[in-house]
Design a protein around this motif. Structure first.
Motif, PDB file in Angstrom:
ATOM      1  N   UNK A 251       2.707 -41.656  66.504  1.00 29.73           N
ATOM      2  CA  UNK A 251       2.881 -40.723  67.613  1.00 29.73           C
ATOM      3  C   UNK A 251       2.631 -41.447  68.939  1.00 29.73           C
ATOM      4  N   UNK A 252       1.553 -42.246  68.967  1.00 33.58           N
ATOM      5  CA  UNK A 252       1.226 -42.983  70.179  1.00 33.58           C
ATOM      6  C   UNK A 252       2.378 -43.901  70.590  1.00 33.58           C
TER       7      UNK A 252
ATOM      8  N   UNK B 244       1.232 -30.752  66.579  1.00 30.65           N
ATOM      9  CA  UNK B 244       0.618 -30.914  67.899  1.00 30.65           C
ATOM     10  C   UNK B 244      -0.525 -31.919  67.893  1.00 30.65           C
ATOM     11  N   UNK B 245      -1.039 -32.248  66.717  1.00 27.73           N
ATOM     12  CA  UNK B 245      -2.203 -33.128  66.634  1.00 27.73           C
ATOM     13  C   UNK B 245      -1.820 -34.378  65.848  1.00 27.73           C
ATOM     14  N   UNK B 246      -1.976 -35.556  66.472  1.00 29.63           N
ATOM     15  CA  UNK B 246      -1.466 -36.781  65.843  1.00 29.63           C
ATOM     16  C   UNK B 246      -1.928 -37.033  64.409  1.00 29.63           C
ATOM     17  N   UNK B 247      -3.198 -36.784  64.067  1.00 29.70           N
ATOM     18  CA  UNK B 247      -3.633 -37.182  62.717  1.00 29.70           C
ATOM     19  C   UNK B 247      -3.785 -36.013  61.750  1.00 29.70           C
TER      20      UNK B 247
END
Lengths: 90, 576
Positions: free
Chosen positions: B275-276, B565-568
């Motif tokens: 995602x980053x 919505x949350x990367x991990x």
């Protein structure tokens, strides 16, 4: 326990959204503001040989856009770490 | 070496490079074919995205449009770059987190509906096909002008190259050829610009040169240009607006939202590992694009000034037609430039007044294509421009064709009609649909439909009014239901098509435009090309209204939205 995690995620999301809003505010001001709506007024000032409004429309806004995307990416990485949701923390 | 052989050599070398890459980067799985295995470095992906995005229109036509529109041309500069801010913040990271293969697939999962997926496929295909026609024409034109072969032969050569690396390598082959194509096109664009900036102002960086004084004088380049164009009766270069302020805003915003909604660009962000990476990769893409987009206005202003001082070296002193330079003769042959001696004095009088203007045609494309010749640059620079134009058209065509092929094999075949096929069969199907897409695009390039000229604007209008709102609401709202999304997409496309057709003709057939292409009939003075933003607003409104009165999405979908919505965060719902 689950509730507190949901709270944390809600807080994470609202931090993200408020960062986005700040970035979009600048995005809007440099392009639609300086480049279009206030262009005539800004053209009375000069930036070298560029009339200022014209410079924003054809150069400045593009540079600012590049900066904004990197700024957002950088800020989000630290927000991710702050909330322990970055992918390395998996 | 003469220009002809030099051009063959440079173009031939770039083609050999693309084929070499195709042989190394073959796709071994559907994951390779659709998203290049998902392991592309973010900087490399940024470069590939820049080539994917910058088409024949960006490379060949944009500087020319700005040259003749002046300040009004800024809508393209801001619109086509500002869209990446929207894409980077609102879509790319979340769609990467979603982690599957195509844009319609996300719409289908998020709106728990095969019909939503089907509507998305339809929008994607209309918008990509219209876009690819322009690239095919660009390939044919670049070949015919620079290599002096037929338009048809040129098109065929281009098709063979795309066929080879896209069918063999899928996204994997396309990614690595796009990186090479970016390097070719950016060199080809900036080198002539640097030369011209040095000649005119003494500054190597065109971005600085545009704001500097002309060499040997104390007059700023832009002031000089303003004065020259006003003397001839044109509107002042730096303030010549495109319609009203509202129209400028609507046009810029439509291009921005359209850019963010183009599936062939979005899908590039599916190929990075994290995602980053999707977030930073968008920054790299925009940086690589900005190099060309901030050079273009300098090329535009400098080439316009060069053109004008060639035909009128001193005020009131006109160039004799008999003494016209070689490049003038060359481009007359192509029909992009033409002269008509209205007052029979043998001199070229260029002015804004159509009665007395004798330079009756100056095509926008001249600005980039003839620029090196006007500035008397060496032959290798001209050869490079040919290779650059081809790289821009080929890279965009390949990206679009991949988007079409994956929509057919992954969304329609595997997703809707034949879910039982194996991965090997799907990979074969994706190769077959890619081959078919290349053939269809080639056919449309050979027989460009009458409406081709208006279609790129239509592609942006459709992407802005259908795909972008559906994706954004899918990520940012948990409440939008499948009925809302489908109704919104259909309303958005419907109103945009309706507005464009009523002013430009149904399917762009002249004579069927029942309101006429008249400024007076424009909705609040907004031109049809700028209507995408209105379509988008209608899409959002309809979707919210319909969702408010229909059943909310199931829990599993809400979980999926929470997880992207949350990367991990893992998505443990049964749906995916």
């Amino acid at each position: 326990m689950r509730d507190s995690n949901d709270d944390r995620m809600a807080k994470y999301w609202s931090k993200n959204v408020s960062l986005m809003l700040r970035v979009f505010l600048i995005w809007f001001v440099v392009s639609f503001g300086c480049g279009i709506v206030f262009v005539d007024w800004l053209n009375q000032f000069r930036f070298g040989g560029y009339p200022m409004g014209f410079w924003f429309a054809q150069q400045g806004s593009v540079f600012v856009f590049v900066g904004l995307v990197f700024y957002y990416a950088h800020k989000m990485s630290s927000i991710d770490r702050e909330f322990g949701v970055d992918e390395e923390a998996d | 070496m003469d220009l002809q052989s030099l051009t063959y050599l440079v173009v031939g070398a770039t083609f050999a490079l693309y084929i070499g890459i195709a042989i190394v980067a073959r796709a071994g799985s559907t994951r390779d074919f659709y998203i290049a295995g998902g392991g592309v470095n973010p900087v490399a992906n940024g470069m590939a995205t820049a080539a994917d995005w910058m088409s024949a229109a960006s490379f060949i036509s944009m500087a020319g449009m700005i040259a003749f529109m002046g300040y009004g041309g800024s809508v393209f500069l801001m619109g086509w770059t500002g869209g990446f801010v929207i894409l980077a913040l609102l879509l790319a990271p979340y769609l990467r987190k979603y982690g599957k293969f195509t844009v319609p697939e996300f719409i289908g999962d998020r709106y728990y509906s095969k019909s939503a997926r089907g509507v998305a496929v339809l929008c994607l295909i209309i918008c990509s096909i219209t876009y690819v026609i322009g690239q095919m024409k660009g390939i044919g034109v670049a070949f015919s002008r620079f290599l002096e072969v037929d338009y048809e032969t040129g098109l065929l050569a281009g098709m063979c190259i795309v066929f080879f690396y896209a069918v063999l390598g899928g996204m994997k082959g396309i990614t690595y050829t796009q990186i090479a194509q970016y390097c070719v096109l950016i060199f080809a664009y900036t080198i002539p610009a640097i030369f011209i900036s040095l000649q005119l102002t003494g500054f190597a960086l065109p971005q600085i040169g545009l704001g500097s004084m002309l060499s040997g004088t104390d007059v700023y380049l832009l002031d000089r240009l303003d004065q020259v164009v006003s003397d001839l009766g044109f509107r002042e270069y730096t303030t010549d607006s495109r319609g009203s302020t509202l129209n400028m805003v609507a046009f810029t915003l439509s291009l921005m939202i359209g850019t963010a909604g183009l599936p062939h660009v979005i899908v590039r962000f599916f190929t990075v590992p994290k995602v980053r990476d999707a977030r930073t990769s968008a920054g790299w893409a925009l940086l690589f694009i900005a190099i060309l987009y901030t050079t273009a206005p300098a090329v535009a202003a400098m080439a316009r000034l060069n053109l004008m001082s060639t035909v009128e070296p001193e005020s009131g002193q006109y160039l004799s037609y008999e003494e016209r330079p070689q490049w003038f003769r060359n481009w007359e042959v192509t029909g992009l430039l033409s002269f008509e001696d209205k007052n029979q004095d043998g001199l070229i009088q260029y002015s804004a007044h159509s009665v007395s203007n004798e330079l009756v045609k100056v095509d926008n494309d001249i600005i980039v294509l003839a620029n090196p010749e006007i500035a008397k640059l060496p032959n290798w620079v001209i050869a490079l421009v040919a290779a650059g134009g081809l790289a821009a058209a080929l890279s965009t065509a390949a990206g679009l064709l991949l988007a079409i092929a994956s929509a057919i094999s992954h969304d329609l075949l595997k997703g809707i009609f034949r879910p039982e096929i194996s991965e090997r069969q799907e990979l074969l199907a994706s190769r077959v649909s890619m081959a078919l897409a290349v053939l269809v695009a080639g056919y449309l390039g050979f027989n460009p439909p009458g409406f081709a000229a208006g279609t790129v604007a239509l592609a942006f209008g459709l992407a802005a009014s259908s795909i972008f709102p559906a994706l954004m609401m899918g990520i940012f709202s948990m409440r939008i239901s499948k009925e809302g999304a489908v109704a919104g997409m259909l309303a958005g496309i419907g109103i945009t098509l309706f507005y464009v057709f009523q002013h430009k003709g149904i399917m762009f057939i002249p004579g069927t435009a029942f309101l006429g292409d008249l400024t007076a009939n424009w909705f609040f003075g907004i031109e049809p090309n700028a209507f995408g933003v209105v379509g988008a607003v209608i899409n959002f409104s309809v979707a919210f209204t319909v969702s408010a009165i229909t059943r909310p999405p199931p829990e599993a979908v809400k979980k999926m939205v929470a997880s992207i919505r949350v990367p991990n965060l893992k998505n443990d719902s049964s749906l995916v």
